[in-house]
Write a protein that holds these residues in place. Structure first.
Motif, short mmCIF file in Angstrom:
data_model
loop_
_atom_site.label_atom_id
_atom_site.label_comp_id
_atom_site.label_asym_id
_atom_site.label_seq_id
_atom_site.Cartn_x
_atom_site.Cartn_y
_atom_site.Cartn_z
N GLN A 279 0.74 12.86 -1.39
CA GLN A 279 -0.06 11.57 -1.33
C GLN A 279 1.04 10.58 -0.93
O GLN A 279 0.63 9.60 -0.70
CB GLN A 279 -0.47 11.13 -2.84
N PHE A 280 2.25 10.76 -1.19
CA PHE A 280 3.48 9.57 -1.25
C PHE A 280 3.81 9.55 0.20
O PHE A 280 4.32 10.32 1.07
CB PHE A 280 4.30 9.82 -2.20
N ASP A 281 4.22 8.07 0.55
CA ASP A 281 4.81 7.54 1.67
C ASP A 281 6.26 7.57 1.62
O ASP A 281 6.95 7.82 2.62
CB ASP A 281 4.38 6.26 2.19
N GLY B 207 4.71 7.06 -8.77
CA GLY B 207 4.46 8.26 -9.34
C GLY B 207 6.05 8.78 -9.64
O GLY B 207 6.79 8.21 -8.96
N ASP C 66 0.77 -1.16 0.03
CA ASP C 66 0.04 -0.15 -0.10
C ASP C 66 1.06 1.37 0.09
O ASP C 66 0.24 2.21 -0.13
CB ASP C 66 -0.75 0.10 1.24
N TYR C 67 2.11 1.03 0.19
CA TYR C 67 3.08 2.34 0.22
C TYR C 67 2.82 2.79 -1.22
O TYR C 67 3.00 2.44 -2.28
CB TYR C 67 4.61 1.87 0.24
N LYS C 68 2.70 4.23 -1.22
CA LYS C 68 2.74 5.01 -2.54
C LYS C 68 4.16 5.79 -2.54
O LYS C 68 4.61 6.39 -1.70
CB LYS C 68 1.87 6.20 -2.74
N PHE D 147 4.03 -1.80 -6.39
CA PHE D 147 3.94 -0.74 -5.96
C PHE D 147 3.05 0.33 -6.94
O PHE D 147 3.23 0.31 -7.93
CB PHE D 147 5.08 -0.21 -5.49
N ASN D 148 2.52 1.25 -6.30
CA ASN D 148 2.01 2.38 -6.77
C ASN D 148 3.08 3.53 -7.04
O ASN D 148 3.52 4.06 -5.85
CB ASN D 148 0.78 2.71 -6.09
N THR E 102 7.34 -0.79 -9.64
CA THR E 102 6.35 -1.19 -10.30
C THR E 102 5.81 -2.62 -10.62
O THR E 102 5.16 -2.93 -10.52
CB THR E 102 6.01 -0.28 -11.86
N THR F 107 5.40 4.11 -14.62
CA THR F 107 4.58 4.75 -13.36
C THR F 107 3.29 4.53 -13.52
O THR F 107 2.77 4.65 -14.80
CB THR F 107 5.57 6.20 -13.12
N GLN F 108 2.48 4.92 -12.43
CA GLN F 108 1.20 5.05 -12.80
C GLN F 108 0.60 6.52 -12.73
O GLN F 108 -0.43 6.65 -12.92
CB GLN F 108 0.53 4.36 -11.32
#
Length: 357
Positions: A140-142, A108, A81-83, A105-106, A101, A126-127
């Motif tokens: 948004q990112f962790d 960006g 779930d880590y972004k 992972f999500n 990816t 990347t998404q």
């Protein structure tokens, strides 16, 4: 032992600190039981819990498809779930994005080059992606990976750290650490963790895939959990060795193994301007000067950022070169052969994976 096992491109990474404490806490139960033969229920419970957790770990390591089915227990430090945000889609940044990816992972990205962002989105590297630094997007990112030159990295973090979410972890890919660490400490927010890292790709044209060493640099402000998360990243990317070093240890090692060798290649290419030499060049010269085709903007910054350590290594090299020079000048063949034998013995250890003599 668990931290060393790999399955495919990834690794089930346990919480080093908590899991080791668990092992140590239960070891005395085993020792006491074996030595004094005290069979009590608390020993049975401890042994049972220990065996069950180890069995669970090894089952997940060897029997699950790690690439398509990421699995994390309560011991895992990084989860699917880590972004993750990659800042800079160059060679290393793009390799990070693709690798992370690939394992689910999500991811960006931010890059000033619109073509790079469009390509990453089109190819599924990347998404998401932006060419500007947008607060709503960044927050948004962790985990944020900075694949930038050292000074650009520092300036970006100074300007935009207010955009990062509370508890975010920051890491990098730069080739010098003491200078970067010193700079970051002067301004980093207390609610952001940073753990520097250096993916050593091994060749100047390769990314991180199938690379050897991933160096993680803990610091006094970073929690053990944050350090383990960055170690997770290295293993998930497929690095064979994930090790911890201090800033000083890293810079001294890099000063000798990487920066000094680039200095030698540069000097060699600048030592003779005969244009006809290219017609007679063999493999030995080409191999020795491969890295002389250099990114002057990046490497000049790295040399100066690591000036003290690099100059020390250059002094050591100059002393060794002068010793060889003197053996030739004086006609001292035995002393010359002694240096050659030592050189050969030390070089062989690189092939055998042993330490330097």
């Amino acid at each position: 032992v668990v931290n060393k096992f790999k399955t495919g491109n990834s690794l089930f990474k346990v919480n080093c600190f908590n899991f080791k404490l668990f092992c140590l806490n239960n070891f005395w139960h085993f020792f006491d039981f074996i030595c004094f033969n005290k069979f009590q229920s608390r020993y049975v419970d401890a042994i049972f819990e220990f065996v069950v957790k180890f069995a669970s770990v090894f089952y997940k390591l060897f029997f699950l498809d790690r690439k398509n089915n990421l699995w994390y227990s309560k011991f895992a430090l990084i989860n699917k779930d880590y972004k993750i945000l990659i800042v800079g889609l160059g060679l290393l940044g793009g390799s990070y994005a693709q690798g992370l990816t690939d394992v689910g992972f999500n991811v960006g990205a931010i890059d000033i080059n619109e073509e790079s962002i469009n390509y990453a989105l089109k190819e599924g590297i990347t998404q998401s992606g932006h060419t500007t630094v947008d607060k709503e997007y960044v927050s948004q990112f962790d985990l944020i990976v900075f694949a930038l030159y050292p000074k650009v990295f520092i300036n970006w973090l100074k300007d935009y750290q207010s955009y990062l979410k509370k508890g975010a972890i920051v890491t990098d890919v730069t080739g010098v650490k003491s200078w970067v660490d010193k700079e970051i400490k002067t301004f980093i927010r207390d609610d952001i963790e940073y753990v520097l890292a250096h993916p050593m790709a091994g060749r100047e044209v390769y990314g991180v895939k199938n690379s050897d060493n991933y160096i993680v640099i803990p610091n006094e402000k970073a929690s053990e959990d944050a350090v383990c998360v960055i170690e997770d990243i290295g293993r998930l990317l497929g690095f064979k060795n994930v090790v911890r070093l201090s800033c000083e240890e890293h810079d001294e090692m890099i000063g000798f193994l990487s920066q000094l060798t680039h200095c030698i290649a540069i000097s060699l290419m600048c030592a003779n301007d005969d244009p006809d030499l290219v017609e007679y060049t063999g493999d030995s010269f080409r191999d020795l000067t491969r890295i002389a085709n250099i990114n002057d903007e990046m490497w000049s910054e790295l040399f100066l950022a690591n000036r003290e350590a690099l100059l020390q290594e250059m002094d050591g090299y100059r002393d060794a070169f002068n010793r060889l020079y003197d053996t030739i000048k004086d006609g001292d063949r035995e002393a010359m052969r002694d240096m050659m034998r030592l050189s050969s013995a030390r070089r062989k250890t690189f092939n055998e994976g042993e330490k330097l003599i």
